[in-house]
Motif scaffolding. Structure first.
Motif, PDB file in Angstrom:
ATOM      1  N   ALA A 206     -23.716  -2.940  43.619  1.00 39.01           N
ATOM      2  CA  ALA A 206     -23.549  -1.487  43.789  1.00 39.01           C
ATOM      3  C   ALA A 206     -24.093  -0.688  42.606  1.00 39.01           C
ATOM      4  CB  ALA A 206     -22.083  -1.158  44.047  1.00 39.01           C
ATOM      5  N   PRO A 207     -23.706  -0.995  41.352  1.00 42.73           N
ATOM      6  CA  PRO A 207     -24.266  -0.206  40.241  1.00 42.73           C
ATOM      7  C   PRO A 207     -25.771  -0.371  40.086  1.00 42.73           C
ATOM      8  CG  PRO A 207     -22.911  -2.017  39.415  1.00 42.73           C
ATOM      9  CD  PRO A 207     -22.665  -1.928  40.878  1.00 42.73           C
ATOM     10  N   PHE A 208     -26.297  -1.564  40.360  1.00 39.82           N
ATOM     11  CA  PHE A 208     -27.740  -1.747  40.310  1.00 39.82           C
ATOM     12  C   PHE A 208     -28.416  -0.879  41.372  1.00 39.82           C
ATOM     13  CE2 PHE A 208     -28.740  -6.010  37.992  1.00 39.82           C
ATOM     14  CZ  PHE A 208     -27.912  -5.646  36.955  1.00 39.82           C
ATOM     15  N   GLY A 209     -27.873  -0.867  42.580  1.00 33.65           N
ATOM     16  CA  GLY A 209     -28.431  -0.040  43.645  1.00 33.65           C
ATOM     17  C   GLY A 209     -28.396   1.437  43.301  1.00 33.65           C
ATOM     18  N   ASP A 210     -27.272   1.890  42.734  1.00 37.83           N
ATOM     19  CA  ASP A 210     -27.163   3.294  42.329  1.00 37.83           C
ATOM     20  C   ASP A 210     -28.219   3.646  41.284  1.00 37.83           C
ATOM     21  OD1 ASP A 210     -24.984   3.545  43.998  1.00 37.83           O
ATOM     22  OD2 ASP A 210     -23.494   3.358  42.385  1.00 37.83           O
ATOM     23  N   ALA A 211     -28.413   2.750  40.314  1.00 36.24           N
ATOM     24  CA  ALA A 211     -29.402   2.993  39.261  1.00 36.24           C
ATOM     25  C   ALA A 211     -30.815   3.055  39.835  1.00 36.24           C
ATOM     26  CB  ALA A 211     -29.311   1.897  38.204  1.00 36.24           C
ATOM     27  N   LEU A 212     -31.122   2.168  40.767  1.00 33.08           N
ATOM     28  CA  LEU A 212     -32.462   2.148  41.359  1.00 33.08           C
ATOM     29  C   LEU A 212     -32.737   3.420  42.144  1.00 33.08           C
ATOM     30  CD1 LEU A 212     -32.619  -1.572  42.552  1.00 33.08           C
ATOM     31  CD2 LEU A 212     -33.721  -0.563  40.551  1.00 33.08           C
ATOM     32  N   ARG A 213     -31.752   3.899  42.869  1.00 33.42           N
ATOM     33  CA  ARG A 213     -31.958   5.137  43.630  1.00 33.42           C
ATOM     34  C   ARG A 213     -32.232   6.314  42.706  1.00 33.42           C
ATOM     35  NH1 ARG A 213     -28.737   2.338  47.320  1.00 33.42           N
ATOM     36  NH2 ARG A 213     -26.826   2.630  46.124  1.00 33.42           N
ATOM     37  N   ASP A 338     -25.729   5.871  36.754  1.00 31.02           N
ATOM     38  CA  ASP A 338     -26.338   6.931  35.951  1.00 31.02           C
ATOM     39  C   ASP A 338     -26.674   6.447  34.543  1.00 31.02           C
ATOM     40  OD1 ASP A 338     -23.591   6.706  35.442  1.00 31.02           O
ATOM     41  OD2 ASP A 338     -23.408   8.805  34.845  1.00 31.02           O
ATOM     42  N   LEU A 339     -25.782   5.651  33.944  1.00 30.95           N
ATOM     43  CA  LEU A 339     -26.035   5.170  32.579  1.00 30.95           C
ATOM     44  C   LEU A 339     -27.125   4.096  32.559  1.00 30.95           C
ATOM     45  CD1 LEU A 339     -22.382   5.006  31.194  1.00 30.95           C
ATOM     46  CD2 LEU A 339     -24.075   6.847  30.961  1.00 30.95           C
ATOM     47  N   ILE A 340     -27.176   3.253  33.578  1.00 29.99           N
ATOM     48  CA  ILE A 340     -28.263   2.274  33.666  1.00 29.99           C
ATOM     49  C   ILE A 340     -29.591   2.991  33.849  1.00 29.99           C
ATOM     50  CG2 ILE A 340     -29.209   0.358  35.014  1.00 29.99           C
ATOM     51  CD1 ILE A 340     -26.303  -0.397  35.725  1.00 29.99           C
ATOM     52  N   ASP A 341     -29.611   4.012  34.690  1.00 32.73           N
ATOM     53  CA  ASP A 341     -30.829   4.794  34.912  1.00 32.73           C
ATOM     54  C   ASP A 341     -31.330   5.413  33.602  1.00 32.73           C
ATOM     55  OD1 ASP A 341     -32.851   6.418  36.313  1.00 32.73           O
ATOM     56  OD2 ASP A 341     -31.466   8.083  35.948  1.00 32.73           O
ATOM     57  N   GLN A 342     -30.433   5.975  32.812  1.00 32.32           N
ATOM     58  CA  GLN A 342     -30.822   6.548  31.521  1.00 32.32           C
ATOM     59  C   GLN A 342     -31.485   5.506  30.630  1.00 32.32           C
ATOM     60  OE1 GLN A 342     -27.381   8.357  29.712  1.00 32.32           O
ATOM     61  NE2 GLN A 342     -27.006   9.703  31.484  1.00 32.32           N
TER      62      GLN A 342
END
Length: 386
Positions: A206-213, A338-342
């Motif tokens: 889930a967090p990986f998917g959120d970051a990718l989006r 959000d933090l992974i995306d950053q």
């Protein structure tokens, strides 16, 4: 020479296979192997006492439901060691299982014990080294800074190098072949590596998917490549269906072993960046010179216990070996989309920032020297000769 070996998960199986190959190189004949292991060790003549997969459990909370079955396997394995009367018992990683077996064996025999992969006492639970010294005669360390900790606790300890330095380094030719095979052209690629255990894939999907989006919302030209570990392909495949970027899943079950390894090397070489679970994969990425972001989400109970006991400010091996902090981490509560995306955006903005640390890591782990499996075998034989 009779050797009893115990490995509890795929990484230990690879170490055990390389060590067995090293022993066969140094001793032409007279070797007899027994124990617990996986396919790598089986390829060198080991008939496993029971399926190694039964021992692939990670995390304090995750072990509890399987406690009684693991306890039975511990007793069974110890009895098998004592009955075999080997010249040496070599336990490989998986300390919660292996060291309990060693304790039972030492209580009833004088069989020499070697533990391959020194425990991370420099990171947490330093008292483990003293407890381990009661049942282990010799430790084999993957990292050059580990022997002093083991020796101070009363064990012999040899740095034998990390197995990542013996693997084939991905090349630009591998990258070009991978791009051609999957019709990727010049599209920028991100590797996504959510782990090799079912629990960690379940927590990271889930967090990986959120970051990718978030990352790909303004980067539609990017493609996602997911080299999946065989035990978790079904889980990874299900998770990737909800990820953007038309993910390319590398499924090792559908290929010959050498083709799967080649595809993985090509993906590592072709990628601009990687998002990966915490673990040895950071060293594989460093060998390929692939910039990375490392993330991990624990079971809540496990996280609170580990956070209280940690003695270092990073858990990423590239940061530790290079003595830098250039690889961003998102652990525990910070393992959020959000933090992974950053972190991903920061690495893409300056991909060269990790280059020196990755090169230094490989040098310190023994790149260009004797194969770690052979060094480990020699250390075992030297210990027996003393």
């Amino acid at each position: 020479m009779r050797v009893f070996l115990i490995a509890g998960e795929p990484s230990g199986d690879r170490l055990g296979g390389a060590l067995m190959a090293g022993l066969r190189t140094l001793l032409d004949d007279g070797l007899h192997f027994e124990g617990v292991g996986g396919p790598q060790m089986a390829a060198h003549g080991l008939h496993s006492l029971f399926p190694m997969e039964e021992l692939s459990v990670m995390g304090l909370a995750e072990i509890l439901p399987k406690y009684f079955e693991l306890k039975r396997r511990i007793a069974q394995t110890a009895e098998a060691v004592i009955a075999a009367k080997p010249d040496v018992l070599i336990t490989i990683d998986s300390p919660d299982f292996c060291l309990r077996v060693a304790r039972l064996v030492k209580a009833r025999s004088d069989i020499r014990t070697v533990h391959y992969v020194a425990p991370t006492v420099w990171a947490w639970r330093p008292g483990r080294a003293r407890k381990m010294a009661r049942v282990i005669d010799q430790a084999l360390a993957l990292f050059p800074f580990e022997p002093p900790y083991m020796q101070a606790a009363g064990m012999e300890c040899d740095f034998v190098g990390h197995p990542v330095v013996a693997e084939t380094v991905p090349s630009q030719a591998d990258a070009a072949a991978f791009r051609a095979q999957y019709g990727l052209g010049d599209a920028p690629l991100m590797l996504v590596l959510p782990g090799s255990r079912r629990g960690e894939v379940g927590r990271l999907a889930a967090p990986f998917g959120d970051a990718l989006r978030l990352f790909m919302a303004d980067r539609p030209e990017w493609r996602i490549v997911v080299p999946a570990a065989a035990p978790v392909v079904d889980l990874v495949q299900e998770a990737a269906r909800n990820w953007p970027g038309a993910p390319i899943l590398i499924d090792p079950r559908e290929m010959r072993a050498e083709d799967a390894a080649q595809a993985k090397r090509g993906a590592f070489a072709a990628a601009e960046i990687a998002l990966a679970a915490s673990g040895t994969v950071s060293l594989e990425l460093a060998a390929a010179r692939t910039p990375m972001v490392i993330a991990y989400r624990f079971n809540t109970l496990t996280w609170h216990i580990i956070k209280r006991m940690m003695r270092v400010d990073t858990a990423t091996l590239v940061n530790l070996v290079s003595d830098t902090r250039v690889v961003p981490e998102r652990f525990g509560p910070e393992c959020r989309g959000d933090l992974i995306d950053q972190a991903l955006r920061a690495v893409i903005a300056d991909p060269e920032a990790q280059e020196a640390a990755m090169a230094l890591t490989m040098d310190r782990l023994g790149l260009g020297g004797e194969a770690p499996g052979l060094r480990a075998a020699r250390a075992v034989l030297d210990g027996l000769a003393q």
